[in-house]
Design a protein around this motif. Structure first.
Motif, PDB file in Angstrom:
ATOM      1  N   VAL A 109      14.769  -7.825 -10.175  1.00 28.68           N
ATOM      2  CA  VAL A 109      14.004  -8.703  -9.292  1.00 28.68           C
ATOM      3  C   VAL A 109      12.824  -7.936  -8.680  1.00 28.68           C
ATOM      4  CG1 VAL A 109      14.108 -10.250  -7.293  1.00 28.68           C
ATOM      5  CG2 VAL A 109      16.099 -10.027  -8.793  1.00 28.68           C
ATOM      6  N   ALA A 110      13.080  -7.177  -7.642  1.00 30.99           N
ATOM      7  CA  ALA A 110      12.003  -6.533  -6.885  1.00 30.99           C
ATOM      8  C   ALA A 110      11.193  -5.563  -7.726  1.00 30.99           C
ATOM      9  CB  ALA A 110      12.583  -5.830  -5.659  1.00 30.99           C
ATOM     10  N   VAL A 111      11.866  -4.680  -8.449  1.00 27.86           N
ATOM     11  CA  VAL A 111      11.143  -3.679  -9.244  1.00 27.86           C
ATOM     12  C   VAL A 111      10.384  -4.357 -10.377  1.00 27.86           C
ATOM     13  CG1 VAL A 111      11.393  -1.638 -10.709  1.00 27.86           C
ATOM     14  CG2 VAL A 111      12.771  -1.851  -8.626  1.00 27.86           C
ATOM     15  N   ARG A 112      11.037  -5.245 -11.077  1.00 28.82           N
ATOM     16  CA  ARG A 112      10.416  -5.914 -12.226  1.00 28.82           C
ATOM     17  C   ARG A 112       9.189  -6.713 -11.806  1.00 28.82           C
ATOM     18  NH1 ARG A 112      10.636 -10.935 -14.483  1.00 28.82           N
ATOM     19  NH2 ARG A 112      10.395 -11.060 -16.739  1.00 28.82           N
ATOM     20  N   LEU A 113       9.333  -7.539 -10.779  1.00 32.03           N
ATOM     21  CA  LEU A 113       8.216  -8.379 -10.358  1.00 32.03           C
ATOM     22  C   LEU A 113       7.031  -7.550  -9.873  1.00 32.03           C
ATOM     23  CD1 LEU A 113      10.173 -11.216  -8.508  1.00 32.03           C
ATOM     24  CD2 LEU A 113       9.061 -11.344 -10.754  1.00 32.03           C
ATOM     25  N   LEU A 114       7.303  -6.527  -9.077  1.00 27.35           N
ATOM     26  CA  LEU A 114       6.232  -5.668  -8.577  1.00 27.35           C
ATOM     27  C   LEU A 114       5.566  -4.914  -9.724  1.00 27.35           C
ATOM     28  CD1 LEU A 114       4.524  -4.244  -6.481  1.00 27.35           C
ATOM     29  CD2 LEU A 114       6.487  -2.765  -5.976  1.00 27.35           C
ATOM     30  N   ALA A 115       6.345  -4.362 -10.630  1.00 25.28           N
ATOM     31  CA  ALA A 115       5.779  -3.604 -11.747  1.00 25.28           C
ATOM     32  C   ALA A 115       4.872  -4.472 -12.607  1.00 25.28           C
ATOM     33  CB  ALA A 115       6.899  -2.995 -12.592  1.00 25.28           C
ATOM     34  N   LEU A 116       5.309  -5.661 -12.932  1.00 24.03           N
ATOM     35  CA  LEU A 116       4.493  -6.556 -13.764  1.00 24.03           C
ATOM     36  C   LEU A 116       3.204  -6.946 -13.050  1.00 24.03           C
ATOM     37  CD1 LEU A 116       7.284  -8.821 -15.280  1.00 24.03           C
ATOM     38  CD2 LEU A 116       5.979  -7.032 -16.460  1.00 24.03           C
ATOM     39  N   ALA A 117       3.297  -7.251 -11.758  1.00 23.91           N
ATOM     40  CA  ALA A 117       2.099  -7.617 -10.996  1.00 23.91           C
ATOM     41  C   ALA A 117       1.145  -6.431 -10.884  1.00 23.91           C
ATOM     42  CB  ALA A 117       2.500  -8.114  -9.606  1.00 23.91           C
ATOM     43  N   ALA A 118       1.683  -5.229 -10.710  1.00 23.80           N
ATOM     44  CA  ALA A 118       0.838  -4.037 -10.590  1.00 23.80           C
ATOM     45  C   ALA A 118       0.080  -3.775 -11.888  1.00 23.80           C
ATOM     46  CB  ALA A 118       1.688  -2.832 -10.196  1.00 23.80           C
ATOM     47  N   VAL A 119       0.767  -3.871 -13.020  1.00 22.77           N
ATOM     48  CA  VAL A 119       0.096  -3.693 -14.316  1.00 22.77           C
ATOM     49  C   VAL A 119      -0.990  -4.753 -14.474  1.00 22.77           C
ATOM     50  CG1 VAL A 119       0.415  -3.919 -16.814  1.00 22.77           C
ATOM     51  CG2 VAL A 119       1.968  -2.488 -15.499  1.00 22.77           C
ATOM     52  N   HIS A 120      -0.667  -5.977 -14.134  1.00 26.09           N
ATOM     53  CA  HIS A 120      -1.649  -7.073 -14.221  1.00 26.09           C
ATOM     54  C   HIS A 120      -2.884  -6.770 -13.376  1.00 26.09           C
ATOM     55  CE1 HIS A 120      -3.395 -11.016 -13.073  1.00 26.09           C
ATOM     56  NE2 HIS A 120      -3.187 -11.278 -14.357  1.00 26.09           N
ATOM     57  N   ASP A 121      -2.679  -6.107 -12.229  1.00 26.91           N
ATOM     58  CA  ASP A 121      -3.785  -5.784 -11.326  1.00 26.91           C
ATOM     59  C   ASP A 121      -4.493  -4.482 -11.686  1.00 26.91           C
ATOM     60  OD1 ASP A 121      -3.210  -8.099  -9.977  1.00 26.91           O
ATOM     61  OD2 ASP A 121      -2.394  -7.120  -8.190  1.00 26.91           O
ATOM     62  N   GLY A 122      -4.117  -3.868 -12.811  1.00 29.65           N
ATOM     63  CA  GLY A 122      -4.823  -2.690 -13.276  1.00 29.65           C
ATOM     64  C   GLY A 122      -4.258  -1.350 -12.838  1.00 29.65           C
ATOM     65  N   TYR A 123      -3.100  -1.351 -12.233  1.00 27.14           N
ATOM     66  CA  TYR A 123      -2.483  -0.089 -11.835  1.00 27.14           C
ATOM     67  C   TYR A 123      -1.738   0.540 -13.009  1.00 27.14           C
ATOM     68  CZ  TYR A 123      -3.192  -1.206  -6.895  1.00 27.14           C
ATOM     69  OH  TYR A 123      -3.737  -1.492  -5.679  1.00 27.14           O
ATOM     70  N   ARG A 124      -1.811   1.867 -13.104  1.00 24.49           N
ATOM     71  CA  ARG A 124      -0.897   2.587 -13.982  1.00 24.49           C
ATOM     72  C   ARG A 124       0.434   2.562 -13.236  1.00 24.49           C
ATOM     73  NH1 ARG A 124      -0.226   8.996 -14.703  1.00 24.49           N
ATOM     74  NH2 ARG A 124       1.457   8.917 -16.244  1.00 24.49           N
ATOM     75  N   THR A 125       1.432   2.003 -13.864  1.00 22.65           N
ATOM     76  CA  THR A 125       2.701   1.757 -13.186  1.00 22.65           C
ATOM     77  C   THR A 125       3.831   2.497 -13.872  1.00 22.65           C
ATOM     78  OG1 THR A 125       1.847  -0.424 -12.566  1.00 22.65           O
ATOM     79  CG2 THR A 125       4.220  -0.076 -12.343  1.00 22.65           C
ATOM     80  N   ILE A 126       4.527   3.310 -13.084  1.00 24.56           N
ATOM     81  CA  ILE A 126       5.639   4.110 -13.582  1.00 24.56           C
ATOM     82  C   ILE A 126       6.886   3.707 -12.807  1.00 24.56           C
ATOM     83  CG2 ILE A 126       6.545   6.446 -13.882  1.00 24.56           C
ATOM     84  CD1 ILE A 126       3.544   7.386 -13.597  1.00 24.56           C
ATOM     85  N   VAL A 127       7.945   3.377 -13.509  1.00 23.18           N
ATOM     86  CA  VAL A 127       9.221   3.080 -12.861  1.00 23.18           C
ATOM     87  C   VAL A 127      10.140   4.277 -13.051  1.00 23.18           C
ATOM     88  CG1 VAL A 127      11.287   1.617 -12.896  1.00 23.18           C
ATOM     89  CG2 VAL A 127       9.012   0.577 -13.091  1.00 23.18           C
ATOM     90  N   ALA A 128      10.594   4.832 -11.951  1.00 20.83           N
ATOM     91  CA  ALA A 128      11.550   5.938 -11.977  1.00 20.83           C
ATOM     92  C   ALA A 128      12.937   5.321 -12.156  1.00 20.83           C
ATOM     93  CB  ALA A 128      11.472   6.741 -10.684  1.00 20.83           C
ATOM     94  N   VAL A 129      13.381   5.241 -13.404  1.00 24.30           N
ATOM     95  CA  VAL A 129      14.597   4.474 -13.715  1.00 24.30           C
ATOM     96  C   VAL A 129      15.836   5.020 -13.027  1.00 24.30           C
ATOM     97  CG1 VAL A 129      13.673   3.607 -15.895  1.00 24.30           C
ATOM     98  CG2 VAL A 129      15.060   5.683 -15.888  1.00 24.30           C
ATOM     99  N   ASP A 130      15.872   6.322 -12.762  1.00 25.09           N
ATOM    100  CA  ASP A 130      17.050   6.877 -12.090  1.00 25.09           C
ATOM    101  C   ASP A 130      17.024   6.656 -10.585  1.00 25.09           C
ATOM    102  OD1 ASP A 130      14.885   8.636 -12.210  1.00 25.09           O
ATOM    103  OD2 ASP A 130      16.136  10.430 -12.200  1.00 25.09           O
ATOM    104  N   ALA A 131      15.947   6.087 -10.070  1.00 27.44           N
ATOM    105  CA  ALA A 131      15.855   5.739  -8.656  1.00 27.44           C
ATOM    106  C   ALA A 131      15.885   4.218  -8.480  1.00 27.44           C
ATOM    107  CB  ALA A 131      14.596   6.331  -8.040  1.00 27.44           C
ATOM    108  N   CYS A 132      16.472   3.541  -9.468  1.00 25.52           N
ATOM    109  CA  CYS A 132      16.617   2.088  -9.437  1.00 25.52           C
ATOM    110  C   CYS A 132      18.084   1.711  -9.602  1.00 25.52           C
ATOM    111  CB  CYS A 132      15.828   1.432 -10.576  1.00 25.52           C
ATOM    112  SG  CYS A 132      14.043   1.598 -10.446  1.00 25.52           S
ATOM    113  N   GLY A 133      18.431   0.583  -9.063  1.00 21.52           N
ATOM    114  CA  GLY A 133      19.781   0.058  -9.239  1.00 21.52           C
ATOM    115  C   GLY A 133      19.697  -1.404  -9.622  1.00 21.52           C
ATOM    116  N   GLY A 134      20.419  -1.759 -10.671  1.00 22.08           N
ATOM    117  CA  GLY A 134      20.394  -3.132 -11.153  1.00 22.08           C
ATOM    118  C   GLY A 134      21.623  -3.908 -10.747  1.00 22.08           C
ATOM    119  N   LEU A 135      21.525  -5.212 -10.915  1.00 27.99           N
ATOM    120  CA  LEU A 135      22.624  -6.105 -10.565  1.00 27.99           C
ATOM    121  C   LEU A 135      23.656  -6.224 -11.668  1.00 27.99           C
ATOM    122  CD1 LEU A 135      20.460  -8.918  -8.950  1.00 27.99           C
ATOM    123  CD2 LEU A 135      21.653  -7.031  -7.798  1.00 27.99           C
ATOM    124  N   ASP A 136      23.245  -5.877 -12.888  1.00 26.71           N
ATOM    125  CA  ASP A 136      24.119  -5.991 -14.052  1.00 26.71           C
ATOM    126  C   ASP A 136      23.518  -5.105 -15.146  1.00 26.71           C
ATOM    127  OD1 ASP A 136      26.191  -7.787 -15.676  1.00 26.71           O
ATOM    128  OD2 ASP A 136      24.352  -7.673 -16.875  1.00 26.71           O
TER     129      ASP A 136
END
Length: 177
Positions: free
Chosen positions: A94-121
């Protein structure tokens, strides 16, 4: 909310978050933190791992799932003057995915630190990572980000980043001195 994530052990997630906070402090990087109120309307306190390392950090409380839909968040992000974002959070789907997609759309180089994320499933987080990768979001690890920021390991900044990198290692892996 750290305990809401089921895809990552809370202690390991907290270690990764602490390492990101250490990197931000070591490298004098701006930090923008967004959070949402709980169903009771209360706002959870900032993680101790962040508060201890970044005492001036104050989360922006938003009412939207996507932080980019919040004017205060967008303004704080723009005020940094940066075009590269490193993202972490719960829930990945939810939060990480939506923000990351919007950031890329807005021209940001976007990096997700996968080990600093927690998913629901596990399945839905995996699907989110696949979608993000296909949309141009870089998936990385805190240790890799630390190594990239280190530059010359012989410099003070490089040595500090190396200590952060080592802090992300599981306790059974000896640190290299």
């Amino acid at each position: 909310i750290v305990n809401v994530g089921v895809t990552h052990e809370p202690a390991r997630l907290r270690t990764a978050v602490a390492a990101l906070a250490d990197l931000a402090a070591t490298c004098s990087l701006p930090v923008v933190i967004a959070c949402v109120p709980t169903t009771s309307g209360a706002v959870a306190p900032l993680l101790g791992e962040i508060a201890a390392r970044l005492p001036d950090a104050h989360p922006l409380v938003r009412s939207t799932a996507n932080a980019m839909d919040d004017a205060a968040f967008r303004a704080a992000l723009a005020a940094t003057g940066r075009k590269t974002l490193v993202l972490a959070g719960v829930a990945t789907e939810v939060a990480v995915r939506l923000l990351a997609l919007a950031a890329v759309h807005d021209g940001y180089r976007t990096i997700v630190a996968v080990d600093a994320c927690g998913g629901l499933d596990v399945r839905t987080e995996s699907a989110a990572f696949t979608h993000l990768s296909g949309a141009g979001v870089e998936l990385s690890a805190v240790a890799t980000i630390a190594a990239q920021l280190a530059g010359d390991f012989g410099s003070e900044r490089g040595r500090a980043a190396m200590r952060v990198l080592q802090s992300t290692l599981p306790s059974h892996v000896p640190a290299h001195d």
